[in-house]
Enzyme design. Structure first.
Site, PDB file in Angstrom:
ATOM      1  N   TYR A  32       0.817  -1.210   0.000  1.00 34.79           N
ATOM      2  CA  TYR A  32       0.000   0.000   0.000  1.00 34.79           C
ATOM      3  C   TYR A  32       0.856   1.268   0.000  1.00 34.79           C
ATOM      4  CZ  TYR A  32      -3.905   3.094   0.943  1.00 34.79           C
ATOM      5  OH  TYR A  32      -4.840   4.087   0.856  1.00 34.79           O
ATOM      6  N   GLU A  57       1.905   6.499  -7.079  1.00 36.75           N
ATOM      7  CA  GLU A  57       0.935   7.521  -7.474  1.00 36.75           C
ATOM      8  C   GLU A  57       1.536   8.917  -7.329  1.00 36.75           C
ATOM      9  OE1 GLU A  57      -2.871   7.049  -5.524  1.00 36.75           O
ATOM     10  OE2 GLU A  57      -2.683   4.864  -5.545  1.00 36.75           O
TER      11      GLU A  57
END
Length: 361
Positions: A285, A292
């Site tokens: 994660y 991103e």
């Protein structure tokens, strides 16, 4: 070498439907416990009053019992539960009137007949009250339809992200393809999966699933913003290597998440999958969030140069709000979103894999 057979200390208690035997042996090995012709036969290696030896005993019960005893071994003792064939109170445990020397009452569990009847009555009343409460809860006529929808949704998402993961893995590690064509080969499937993921917001909103709405919106909005706004509008970004890593981290996480939810819909828990579901996200994660962020940082100069999505305001100063400036603000929001979801996932992991959960198993 083991010494001669000895009798251990045995404590007993009863209820109207059950008999409880507590054998005072620690470190029990290879217990052999059977009931034949209403006689319980016990033999085991363990540490008792006479040290480490083989201990054995037999008890012929006063009245008929079920031939399948339930045994539970702990480090300090061995507990045996025997079901009576008829629910009644016995005046003693054994058929012989004289109590064997190795047998004694278990005062930790001992109740007289009136107390046992009261306990039995309370349990029956509790059962009746529970049934009344359950009968008041309205049955959902669409329960099976909802379950079928959730199973199909999770199955489709699992197949979609599996296709992305296998495609990327094969192309890179087997065919030797580069990072730069990731978006052109898997982008359409990622569009499909992430568009379908919007249903998760609706599922949470209408109470179809128990996922918190805030964390669901944060995760799906964050991914879709990068996918549709940044990558979808800038061809220059679609060939960046960071796209490979971002898609790869996204797909690996979902390979564990969607099968876990799918099996949960039908009441199945596979422990290795549960562990992966609540552990794999720990490295993946943050790495996905980092990918991103890198993608957004690399897109800022391009948006600044092209002026795409920039907003010119009709005012005397001719001020223009650059979209690249909004992306810089979004980077702060992205960090906050990663933190919020990280805390949520950590809390879930403690609930499912923490010490309290293991103790209950």
């Amino acid at each position: 070498m083991a010494g001669p057979s000895l009798r251990p200390h045995v404590h007993w208690a009863q209820r109207h439907r059950e008999l409880y035997l507590r054998v005072e042996l620690s470190d029990v090995q290879n217990p052999d416990i059977t009931i034949a012709d209403n006689v319980l036969h016990f033999k085991a290696q363990g540490h008792g009053a006479k040290g480490d030896n083989i201990y054995e005993f037999q008890i012929e019960f006063l009245e008929p019992v079920e031939p399948k005893p339930v045994c539970r071994v702990t480090q300090r003792q061995l507990n045996i539960t025997v079901q009576k064939k008829e629910s009644n109170w016995w005046e003693r445990l054994t058929k012989q009137e004289k109590r064997p020397l190795f047998l004694a009452p278990d005062f930790d569990r001992w109740l007289d007949e009136s107390d046992a009847e009261m306990e039995l009555k309370e349990k029956e009343e509790e059962k009746i009250n529970k049934m009344k409460i359950e009968s008041r809860v309205p049955k959902d006529p669409f329960k099976h339809l909802k379950k079928g929808y959730l199973i199909m949704y999770n199955l489709v998402q699992f197949l979609g992200f599996s296709w992305i993961f296998v495609n990327m893995t094969v192309r890179l590690f087997i065919l030797g393809k580069s990072f730069y064509d990731t978006f052109h080969t898997t982008g359409d499937m990622m569009y499909f999966c992430q568009t379908l993921a919007l249903m998760e917001i609706m599922n949470s909103l209408i109470g179809l699933v128990r996922s918190p709405l805030r964390t669901t919106v944060v995760q799906i909005f964050g991914r879709n913003f990068v996918l549709f706004v940044v990558l979808g509008s800038l061809e220059e970004m679609q060939s960046k290597p960071v796209v490979f890593f971002m898609f790869y981290f996204w797909s690996i996480i979902e390979l564990f998440r969607y099968p876990y939810y799918m099996l949960s819909c039908i009441g199945i828990e596979w422990k290795p999958l549960t562990w992966l579901r609540y552990t794999a996200w720990i490295p993946l994660y943050p790495l996905g969030g980092l990918a991103e962020a890198v993608c957004i940082v690399q897109s800022i100069p391009i948006f600044s140069e092209t002026g795409k999505f920039s907003l010119g305001l009709p005012n005397p100063l001719n001020v223009t709000i650059q979209f690249s400036f909004l992306l810089q603000i979004y980077l702060v929001a992205l960090s906050l979103g990663v933190y919020i979801n990280f805390c949520h996932l950590y809390k879930q992991r403690k609930q499912h894999l923490g010490p309290k959960k293991r103790k209950m198993k």
